[in-house]
Design a protein around this motif. Sequence first.
Motif, PDB file in Angstrom:
ATOM      1  N   THR A   1      -6.320  -3.098   6.249  1.00 15.34           N
ATOM      2  CA  THR A   1      -5.911  -1.692   6.304  1.00 15.34           C
ATOM      3  C   THR A   1      -5.441  -1.369   7.732  1.00 15.34           C
ATOM      4  O   THR A   1      -6.150  -1.670   8.705  1.00 15.34           O
ATOM      5  CB  THR A   1      -7.075  -0.776   5.918  1.00 15.34           C
ATOM      6  OG1 THR A   1      -7.478  -1.087   4.574  1.00 15.34           O
ATOM      7  CG2 THR A   1      -6.668   0.686   5.996  1.00 15.34           C
TER       8      THR A   1
ATOM      9  N   GLY B   1       0.793  -1.223   0.000  1.00 13.36           N
ATOM     10  CA  GLY B   1       0.000   0.000   0.000  1.00 13.36           C
ATOM     11  C   GLY B   1       0.821   1.265   0.000  1.00 13.36           C
ATOM     12  O   GLY B   1       0.250   2.365   0.002  1.00 13.36           O
ATOM     13  N   ASP B   2       2.157   1.156   0.040  1.00  9.65           N
ATOM     14  CA  ASP B   2       3.003   2.354   0.018  1.00  9.65           C
ATOM     15  C   ASP B   2       3.891   2.371  -1.213  1.00  9.65           C
ATOM     16  O   ASP B   2       4.923   3.043  -1.222  1.00  9.65           O
ATOM     17  CB  ASP B   2       3.862   2.419   1.291  1.00  9.65           C
ATOM     18  CG  ASP B   2       4.770   1.200   1.438  1.00  9.65           C
ATOM     19  OD1 ASP B   2       4.610   0.241   0.622  1.00  9.65           O
ATOM     20  OD2 ASP B   2       5.631   1.189   2.339  1.00  9.65           O
TER      21      ASP B   2
ATOM     22  N   TYR C   1      -2.609   2.449   5.469  1.00  9.67           N
ATOM     23  CA  TYR C   1      -2.053   1.601   4.411  1.00  9.67           C
ATOM     24  C   TYR C   1      -2.911   0.343   4.300  1.00  9.67           C
ATOM     25  O   TYR C   1      -3.258  -0.280   5.325  1.00  9.67           O
ATOM     26  CB  TYR C   1      -0.605   1.219   4.696  1.00  9.67           C
ATOM     27  CG  TYR C   1       0.321   2.423   4.787  1.00  9.67           C
ATOM     28  CD1 TYR C   1       0.899   2.950   3.632  1.00  9.67           C
ATOM     29  CD2 TYR C   1       0.590   3.031   6.014  1.00  9.67           C
ATOM     30  CE1 TYR C   1       1.740   4.059   3.718  1.00  9.67           C
ATOM     31  CE2 TYR C   1       1.417   4.127   6.098  1.00  9.67           C
ATOM     32  CZ  TYR C   1       2.005   4.650   4.948  1.00  9.67           C
ATOM     33  OH  TYR C   1       2.819   5.721   5.020  1.00  9.67           O
TER      34      TYR C   1
ATOM     35  N   TYR D   1       7.187   0.944   7.580  1.00  9.05           N
ATOM     36  CA  TYR D   1       6.723   2.133   6.892  1.00  9.05           C
ATOM     37  C   TYR D   1       7.540   3.330   7.364  1.00  9.05           C
ATOM     38  O   TYR D   1       7.924   3.409   8.536  1.00  9.05           O
ATOM     39  CB  TYR D   1       5.231   2.355   7.158  1.00  9.05           C
ATOM     40  CG  TYR D   1       4.377   1.269   6.564  1.00  9.05           C
ATOM     41  CD1 TYR D   1       3.936   1.368   5.250  1.00  9.05           C
ATOM     42  CD2 TYR D   1       4.041   0.137   7.306  1.00  9.05           C
ATOM     43  CE1 TYR D   1       3.158   0.364   4.686  1.00  9.05           C
ATOM     44  CE2 TYR D   1       3.277  -0.866   6.756  1.00  9.05           C
ATOM     45  CZ  TYR D   1       2.834  -0.759   5.437  1.00  9.05           C
ATOM     46  OH  TYR D   1       2.080  -1.744   4.880  1.00  9.05           O
TER      47      TYR D   1
ATOM     48  N   HIS E   1       8.032  -5.907   6.792  1.00  3.66           N
ATOM     49  CA  HIS E   1       8.018  -4.615   6.113  1.00  3.66           C
ATOM     50  C   HIS E   1       7.839  -3.522   7.162  1.00  3.66           C
ATOM     51  O   HIS E   1       7.168  -3.749   8.183  1.00  3.66           O
ATOM     52  CB  HIS E   1       6.871  -4.567   5.095  1.00  3.66           C
ATOM     53  CG  HIS E   1       6.809  -3.285   4.326  1.00  3.66           C
ATOM     54  ND1 HIS E   1       7.762  -2.934   3.382  1.00  3.66           N
ATOM     55  CD2 HIS E   1       5.900  -2.265   4.349  1.00  3.66           C
ATOM     56  CE1 HIS E   1       7.450  -1.772   2.869  1.00  3.66           C
ATOM     57  NE2 HIS E   1       6.318  -1.328   3.440  1.00  3.66           N
TER      58      HIS E   1
ATOM     59  N   THR F   1       3.816   8.208   8.509  1.00  5.42           N
ATOM     60  CA  THR F   1       2.515   7.899   9.086  1.00  5.42           C
ATOM     61  C   THR F   1       1.454   7.867   7.999  1.00  5.42           C
ATOM     62  O   THR F   1       1.641   8.421   6.911  1.00  5.42           O
ATOM     63  CB  THR F   1       2.126   8.965  10.129  1.00  5.42           C
ATOM     64  OG1 THR F   1       2.045  10.233   9.465  1.00  5.42           O
ATOM     65  CG2 THR F   1       3.108   9.032  11.267  1.00  5.42           C
ATOM     66  N   GLY F   2       0.313   7.221   8.332  1.00  8.69           N
ATOM     67  CA  GLY F   2      -0.801   7.179   7.392  1.00  8.69           C
ATOM     68  C   GLY F   2      -1.547   5.853   7.463  1.00  8.69           C
ATOM     69  O   GLY F   2      -1.215   4.968   8.244  1.00  8.69           O
TER      70      GLY F   2
ATOM     71  N   SER G   1       5.367  -0.305  -2.433  1.00  8.76           N
ATOM     72  CA  SER G   1       6.329  -1.400  -2.400  1.00  8.76           C
ATOM     73  C   SER G   1       5.575  -2.716  -2.368  1.00  8.76           C
ATOM     74  O   SER G   1       4.398  -2.779  -2.030  1.00  8.76           O
ATOM     75  CB  SER G   1       7.249  -1.281  -1.172  1.00  8.76           C
ATOM     76  OG  SER G   1       6.480  -1.262   0.013  1.00  8.76           O
TER      77      SER G   1
END
Length: 1008
Positions: free
Chosen positions: A852, A812-813, A832, A826, A824, A829-830, A815
Motif C-alpha cells: 500500500t 488499486g485504482d 493505493y 496515478y 504505472h 492523490t490517495g 486498472s
Amino acid sequence: MSDNRRISLLKLLAILGIMLLGATIAPMMIPSSAHGLIVGIVCVAAPPITSTSGCPSSPATIIGSPTIGSRVVVAINIDGSDALNGFRIFVKTDITILNPVKADLNNTLLAQPILPLANCINGAGTGCSLSSGDGPGVVDVGAVSLAGLSTPPTTGNLFEIVYQVAGTTTGSTIGFLAGSCGTGTSVPGYCVTITNGGSTPNEETAQTGTFINLPTFTISASPTFVSVTVGGASGISTITVTPIVGFTSDVGLTLAFNSTSNNPSATLAPLTIPGASGTSTLTISATASNQAGGHNITITGTGGSPTQTRSVSVIVKVTANPVLTTSLSAPSIVVGTSISDSASLAQASTSAGGTVTYNLFSTPSCTGNSQPISSVSVTASSVPNSRSVVMNQTGTFSFNATYTGDFYNNPSTSPCEQFNVIKASPSISTTLSSTTINPLSTASDSASITGGFYGPPSGAPFSSIVGNVTYTLFAGPACTGTPSVISFVPVNGNTGSVPDSRPVQFNATGTWSWNATYSGDLNNDPAVNHTCEVLTVMVTQDFQITSSSNTVSVQVGNAATVTITVTSVQGFSSFVTITNSTSPPSGLGLVCNPNPLNVPANGAAMSTCTFTAFSTGTYTVTIRGTSTTPPLSRSMIQPITVTVSKATATISTQIFDATTNTAVLVVNGAVIITNGTTIYDHASVTGYAITGSVTYDYYTFGDCSGTPITKTVIISGGVVPNFASPDLPVFNTAGFFSIDAMYNGDGNNTSTPLTCEPLTVNVPAVAAFNLGTSAPFIVRQNLTFNATASFDPDALAPSFIDGIVSYSWDFGDGSSGSGSVVTHFYIATGDYTIVLIVADHYGVSARSASLTIHVDTLLVQLSVVTAANSTTIGKSVSVSADVKNSGTLGLTLTVTLDVNGKTVDQKTIDLPSGKDSGTFTLTWDTTSFTSGNYNVTVRIANAKTLGAAPVSVSIPASGESTQVALTAPSQAPTLPGGNTPWIILAALVVIAVAAYLFLRRRRKIQTV
C-alpha cells in the motif's frame, strides 16, 4: 540399705539396661531376611555337646545316676532352622527329680559378640520374669548375637543346663514350659522363641526328652508305618526292646488293634524278650477287601519288679485291589439313538471314593483316541451310570471305564465292551400328480422318505440322509413286468427331501403303474415302495399349459417376462388359475396377468408372467393350472429355468478437501492440490442393494503403479466410508501421487475394475515485488513495479513442468497489468494497494503479494514580480519573484536565476503545503560578463520534501525568461552647458522604457 545391696541393685539395673538396649537395638543392628520358609526343630539332647550338635530322630533319653546330688548335663539344640540371631527358651523339669543349678552358652552357635538377655534358674538370676513363668524347675535363658544372622539351615547348640539329681525315676520329662511367656512364640503353646531380627519369630517345632536313672527298658518299632495290599505280600516291622540302667528282667510282648472288626492279620514273634534285650517281628497281612483302611497296632512290653510297662504304635495301611466291571445299556443300537454304560466296583473298601471315567472309542477294541463321556464320583463303592450318548454314525464301537482309586484303593480299568450301531430302516411313499389324465397330457411322481436317520442336530459332524431315488413306470396296473426308469434323482443332503420325477407325456389311452425305490446310504437301509400307483389315460375334458420359453435370464434387480398359454382339450371351457412353485423358494418373484384365465372351448388363453429377481442363482419354476369345474390340476411338461445373474456394479470416486469438504479441482485429468492439504477420497457404488466392501489403494506414483497402501472398508446402508487420514497422509511436498478404488462385489453385484485418480501436489508460486522509486509518490509520476523476485518452489522438483507463467497486477485504482516488470502512474492523490498474483504452470494455485502506497500532488506557482531588460557591465540586475505551494506536500525549493543557462544566484525556500513565499530578490552581478544580449531565466531547479530526502521526480524548469542587453560603460558627450542635462535626459528615457517594458511584459502567474 547396705552397700552390698546397693551394689546388687546397681548390677541389676545395669543388666536390665543392657537387656532393654539389646531388645531395642537388635532389630536395628541386625538385618532381617525372609522368614518362615524353613521350619526347624528345638530339642532336648544328650551329650556330647558341640556348637554344631543337632537333634536326635526320636525323643532323647537322658541316662543319669540314681545317686542323689549327682549331676547330669542336658543340651538344648536346634536343627534345620531358618536364619536366626537369638533366642528366649523356658525349660521345665520336675524339681523333685531334676533340680537345675546352672545354664551357660559355652557351646552356643550364636556368633560373638553375644548380648545375654536372661539366665534365670528356679526364678533367680538375671532377666527373671515371674509373670512369664519363671519359678521352681524352670530354666529361662535368652541371648542375642550382635554379629548378625546365621546361615540357614541352622543347626547347633543354643545353650546347656546342669541338673542335680534330686530323686530317682524310670522316666521323667525334660520339656518346655507351656504358655506364651510374654514373648512371641515359635512353637505354638510353648515358651520357645527363636528370633531373626524381625517382628515375627521363626516358626519351629519342639521335641522333649526323658530322664531315667532307675533300671527300666525302652521299646521301639522300625518302621512305624507299614503298608500292605489285600492278597499281597505281608508287611513287617521290627520291635526292639532295650534295657536301661542295668534292667535285666524279661519283657513280655502283646499286640492290640485300635478297632475290633475288619482288622488285618497280625502276628508277633517271639512274644518274650529275655533280659529286655532283643527284637521281635511283627508280621501283617490282609486277605479281605473289607480290611482296607487305616489301622493302629499297639505293641506293649511288660516286665520288671515292680512291673513296668512300655508301648509303641505301628500304623498299618491296608490297600484294596478293586475290580471295575461295566455293562452297556444295549449291545446294538440303531443309528441316531442313544447308549449308556454302567459300572460297579468289586473287592473295594466299603468307603471307597475317587472317580470313574467312562470312555468311548471309535474302534471295536478300545484302542486309539478315546472320547471321555462322563466322569462320576464314587461314593461308598457305588458308581453312578454314564450319561446317554447319541450315536450318529454306523459302525462298531467300544466302551470302557477307568477308576482313579483313592488312599485305600488301587486304580482299576474295566474290560472293553464292544457294541454295534446299525443302519436305520426308512420307508418310501409316492404320490402321482394325477391318477387320471387325457391323452397328450403329462403325469409325474413324487416321493418322500420317512423313518430314516436324517442326521444329528445342526452343527454335529455328520450329514443328513443321502442316496438316490429311482422312479419306474410299468405297463399295466400291477407294477409287474419290465419297468422303464423315468428318473434317477439324488436325495437332498441338507433337507432329506426327494425331487419329483420328470413329467411323462402319454399319447394314448390305457392303464399304467408307477413305483419308486430308495438306494440307502451309510446310515440307512434301502427301501421299496410296496404300494403300486395306477394311472389311467382316458379321453375327457382337460387343458394343457405351455410357456413361450423354458429358459429365462435376468439380472438381479430387473424383471423378465414369459407368456403362459392354457389350451383347451376335448372342449374344456372354464377358468384356470395359474400358480407356481419355485425352488429355491425365495429370491424370485412371479406375477401373472391376467389370472385366472378364461379358457374358451377348443381355444386358448394367454397370461403374461413377470419374473422379478431379488437374489442371484438358478431357480426352477413349475407352472401349474387349476380349474374348479371340472376340478383339474395340470403342470407344464418342463419347468422354467430362471437364471438370475449379478447386476453390473459401477464405482465413481472424487477427491475432497478434508478441511472445506469441497471437491478438489481437476485439471487436465489430474486432481491438483497445494502442499499441506488434507484430503479424502469418496467412492459411490451403484448396483442392486449394494453390500460388501470397497478397497482403496494409495500410490506414491502418479499412474497407480508400484506397491500401494491399501484400505478395505465395509459398505453400510449403501454408503461407502471415505479413504482418509490416517491412511492418507498430509501432502507436504510436491510430487505426483494417485489413488484408485475397486468395489469387490457381493452376492448380487459384480466387482468393478480399478479407477485411477492421478493426484498432483503443487507448491504454490510465491509472489514478491519491489518499487524502484522510494516515497513520496507523486500524481502522474511513472512508477516501476518489478516482480522478478517471485519464484515457484517446486519448479525444480523431479518430473515437474512448472514455473511462474503469469503475473497479474491490480494497482488499486481500477486498472490492472501483466508481466514481471510494469510501470504505472496515478492521476489522483490517495492510498493505493497494489496486489500481485502469480500463477504457476498448473494455473490453480498462487500466492499474492501486496503493498500500500500513498500518492501526493505537487502544485507549485512561480511568479516574477519585477525584472530589468538592460543594464551596464559592472552593475547588478535584480529580479523579484514569488512562489506559492498549492500541493499536498510540504517542500523545500531551490529557485535559481540563470543567465544563458548558467546559474548566477539561487535561493532556498521552505514552503509548507498551501503557503506563499512572498516576494524575494535574486541578483545578477554583471561584472564578469561582456556586453551582449543575455537570456535571463528564473526557475525552480529542484525540490525535496520538508525534512526529508529529495523528491524522486523533477519539477519542470519554470520561470520568467527575458533578454537583457548588457553594454559597456561609455563617456558621456560634452554638450553645451555641460553633461548634466544629457544624463537627466537619458535617465528619463531609461525609466520610461523600463516602465513600458514592465507593463508590457509582466505575465500572469505560471503554474509549475
